[in-house]
Structure formats: C-alpha cells, structure tokens
Scaffold this motif. Structure first.
Motif, PDB file in Angstrom:
ATOM      1  N   VAL A   2     -24.316  51.349  -4.559  1.00 38.56           N
ATOM      2  CA  VAL A   2     -22.973  51.578  -5.075  1.00 38.56           C
ATOM      3  C   VAL A   2     -22.196  50.280  -5.012  1.00 38.56           C
ATOM      4  O   VAL A   2     -22.109  49.639  -3.965  1.00 38.56           O
ATOM      5  N   VAL A   3     -21.643  49.868  -6.147  1.00 39.38           N
ATOM      6  CA  VAL A   3     -20.853  48.652  -6.221  1.00 39.38           C
ATOM      7  C   VAL A   3     -19.425  49.033  -6.569  1.00 39.38           C
ATOM      8  O   VAL A   3     -19.192  49.766  -7.527  1.00 39.38           O
ATOM      9  N   SER A   4     -18.448  48.568  -5.802  1.00 44.89           N
ATOM     10  CA  SER A   4     -17.047  48.881  -6.082  1.00 44.89           C
ATOM     11  C   SER A   4     -16.386  47.702  -6.782  1.00 44.89           C
ATOM     12  O   SER A   4     -16.543  46.560  -6.368  1.00 44.89           O
ATOM     13  N   THR A   5     -15.674  47.989  -7.836  1.00 42.85           N
ATOM     14  CA  THR A   5     -14.933  46.955  -8.533  1.00 42.85           C
ATOM     15  C   THR A   5     -13.521  47.447  -8.795  1.00 42.85           C
ATOM     16  O   THR A   5     -13.295  48.645  -8.946  1.00 42.85           O
ATOM     17  N   GLN A   6     -12.587  46.544  -8.860  1.00 44.51           N
ATOM     18  CA  GLN A   6     -11.196  46.914  -9.074  1.00 44.51           C
ATOM     19  C   GLN A   6     -10.960  47.531 -10.435  1.00 44.51           C
ATOM     20  O   GLN A   6     -10.243  48.500 -10.589  1.00 44.51           O
ATOM     21  N   SER A   7     -11.555  46.962 -11.452  1.00 49.10           N
ATOM     22  CA  SER A   7     -11.240  47.376 -12.823  1.00 49.10           C
ATOM     23  C   SER A   7     -11.953  48.640 -13.250  1.00 49.10           C
ATOM     24  O   SER A   7     -11.459  49.387 -14.083  1.00 49.10           O
ATOM     25  N   THR A   8     -13.131  48.917 -12.703  1.00 51.78           N
ATOM     26  CA  THR A   8     -13.916  50.054 -13.183  1.00 51.78           C
ATOM     27  C   THR A   8     -14.071  51.178 -12.170  1.00 51.78           C
ATOM     28  O   THR A   8     -14.625  52.210 -12.487  1.00 51.78           O
ATOM     29  N   GLY A   9     -13.581  51.008 -10.962  1.00 51.99           N
ATOM     30  CA  GLY A   9     -13.786  52.021  -9.945  1.00 51.99           C
ATOM     31  C   GLY A   9     -15.182  51.924  -9.372  1.00 51.99           C
ATOM     32  O   GLY A   9     -15.735  50.837  -9.209  1.00 51.99           O
ATOM     33  N   VAL A  11     -19.127  51.957  -9.226  1.00 52.30           N
ATOM     34  CA  VAL A  11     -20.252  51.663 -10.112  1.00 52.30           C
ATOM     35  C   VAL A  11     -21.539  51.885  -9.344  1.00 52.30           C
ATOM     36  O   VAL A  11     -21.716  51.347  -8.250  1.00 52.30           O
ATOM     37  N   VAL A  12     -22.427  52.694  -9.904  1.00 53.74           N
ATOM     38  CA  VAL A  12     -23.715  52.963  -9.278  1.00 53.74           C
ATOM     39  C   VAL A  12     -24.777  52.139  -9.993  1.00 53.74           C
ATOM     40  O   VAL A  12     -24.871  52.165 -11.228  1.00 53.74           O
ATOM     41  N   ARG A  13     -25.559  51.400  -9.208  1.00 50.47           N
ATOM     42  CA  ARG A  13     -26.650  50.598  -9.766  1.00 50.47           C
ATOM     43  C   ARG A  13     -27.979  51.214  -9.360  1.00 50.47           C
ATOM     44  O   ARG A  13     -28.234  51.440  -8.172  1.00 50.47           O
ATOM     45  N   ASP A  14     -28.822  51.481 -10.331  1.00 55.51           N
ATOM     46  CA  ASP A  14     -30.144  52.041 -10.058  1.00 55.51           C
ATOM     47  C   ASP A  14     -31.144  51.396 -11.008  1.00 55.51           C
ATOM     48  O   ASP A  14     -30.966  51.442 -12.235  1.00 55.51           O
ATOM     49  N   LEU A  15     -32.176  50.777 -10.447  1.00 54.08           N
ATOM     50  CA  LEU A  15     -33.198  50.082 -11.238  1.00 54.08           C
ATOM     51  C   LEU A  15     -32.588  49.046 -12.179  1.00 54.08           C
ATOM     52  O   LEU A  15     -33.061  48.814 -13.292  1.00 54.08           O
ATOM     53  N   GLY A  16     -31.485  48.435 -11.730  1.00 47.06           N
ATOM     54  CA  GLY A  16     -30.873  47.369 -12.508  1.00 47.06           C
ATOM     55  C   GLY A  16     -29.905  47.820 -13.576  1.00 47.06           C
ATOM     56  O   GLY A  16     -29.320  46.995 -14.283  1.00 47.06           O
ATOM     57  N   VAL A  17     -29.702  49.122 -13.723  1.00 49.48           N
ATOM     58  CA  VAL A  17     -28.767  49.659 -14.715  1.00 49.48           C
ATOM     59  C   VAL A  17     -27.543  50.197 -13.985  1.00 49.48           C
ATOM     60  O   VAL A  17     -27.668  50.911 -12.984  1.00 49.48           O
TER      61      VAL A  17
END
Length: 230
Positions: A2-9, A11-17
């Motif tokens: 799980v990646v958190s970003t200010q602009s997008t809320g 973000v889940v990363r799985d297998l590079g997507v």
C-alpha cells in the motif's frame, strides 16, 4: 503493498500495477508514462546515432516495454489516457532521423509500427486465447461454440442498479473488453488451436484495419478500437 500519496489517497501496488482506492488505474498510467518518458529522454541524450535502425531497437527494448507490462489488466478506454500513453511513442518517433516532418500516422506506416492501443488490444485477444486453451488462469471468461461464428465469448452484463461510475469501470474491465474484442474475430482465426498460428493469423487479420489513433491535427473517425472498425 500500500502506497499513500497526497493527491490520490490510498494506492495499492500488486505485481507492479497500481490501483487507487476508487478502483481506477489512472495513477498507474501516469507513473508508467512518466517512467517511459524518462527512459526515452535518456536514450535520445545518450545515443548520437538517431538512425531508424538504432532508435527503433532502443525504443522497442527499453521504452515500449514500460508501456505494456500487464496491459490487458489496466488497458484504458478513456481517450485522454489513451492519448497520454500514445504521446510517448509519438514524440519518440518524431526524433528519428528523417521523421521529424512526418505526421504520426505516416510515422507508424513507414516504421511498420502498430499504435500502442492496437498492440494492447492484440495482447488482450492473445490472453483471451490463452485463457480459453488453459495456458493462463481463467475465472472471468466463458466461451461457447456458435456455428458459423466459431468460438464466441460470453460478454458479462453490468450488475442491475449499479451506479454509473461502477458500470463504466465494469464495462472497461478485461472480462468485458476482451470478450467484445474476441467476438470480432472471424471463425478462421478464433478456432485455431496452435498459439503461433493464432498470432500469425491474428496479425494478418488486424492489419486489414486502419490504425489511425485520434491525435491532434487529424480528423477523428472513431476511437480506433478494433471493435469500432469491424
């Protein structure tokens, strides 16, 4: 992850997507395009030889691959996202020696390249073939025999009463889009059992349709999807 970003809320990363918490791939497309542009810029800086052979070898091996990883999953239908991805190839081809005064459609024809959208649709069809023939996991597509039409795919229908935003994402999903693409194939292609022969016949069949992706400076005929040309 799980990646958190200010602009997008979230973000889940799985297998590079990457997928945002509203179930969209826009953030993934943005980041992928940025990475591809950086690689394209590095290639153009690092190599003085900008001949067709050198540039196309570098483009295909270093740049284009960044724009196609797992593309059947995130393949966009929004024209803005389609053109954003295509802009990488469009700008790169214009840097090739002797191509700077050509339009994008002319560049594709002279270089014998498909538009990136057309390539993504080809990958989706090939993945559907693999799913049908047990060469890839399949929990979303159903196939049946339909006489003169050959092998057809069942096109899922949107859940009754779903919100418009959910229906749009459902309609743009691999399960729906790949089934619609598959059903465009003639019987002489969709009944082939050998993968290499299938790819060959698929390429020959796709080559008969114009590959005129809507870009600035050209009159738009349609979205350039195979579905629109058939």
């Amino acid at each position: 992850a799980v990646v958190s970003t200010q602009s997008t809320g979230k973000v889940v990363r799985d297998l590079g997507v990457m997928l945002t918490d509203d179930c969209k791939f826009g953030y993934h497309i943005d980041q992928m395009t940025i990475d591809a542009r950086k690689m394209a810029a590095w290639v153009l800086r690092a190599f003085k030889d900008q001949s067709e052979t050198t540039m196309m070898t570098l483009y295909k091996s270093l740049v284009r691959c960044k724009l196609e990883y797992l593309s059947p999953l995130w393949n966009p239908q929004d024209i803005g996202d389609i053109q954003k991805i295509e802009s990488v190839q469009r700008r790169f081809t214009r840097k090739i020696e002797g191509f700077n005064k050509l339009g994008y459609w002319e560049c594709l024809e002279k270089l014998e390249l498909m538009s990136l959208r057309r390539r993504r649709e080809r990958y989706s069809i090939i993945h559907a073939w693999k799913a049908r023939n047990g060469m890839a996991p399949n929990d979303v597509m159903r196939f049946y025999s339909q006489g003169r039409l050959g092998i057809q795919a069942d096109v899922p229908t949107s859940p009754t009463g779903a919100q418009d935003s959910i229906s749009t994402r459902f309609f743009n999903s691999f399960a729906v889009n790949a089934a619609r693409l598959w059903n465009c194939l003639p019987k002489t292609v969709n009944t082939v059992e050998d993968l290499d022969v299938f790819k060959l016949l698929l390429g020959q069949w796709m080559d008969q349709f114009p590959d005129n992706l809507p870009v600035r400076g050209y009159q738009r005929t349609n979205s350039n999807s195979i579905i629109d040309w058939v």
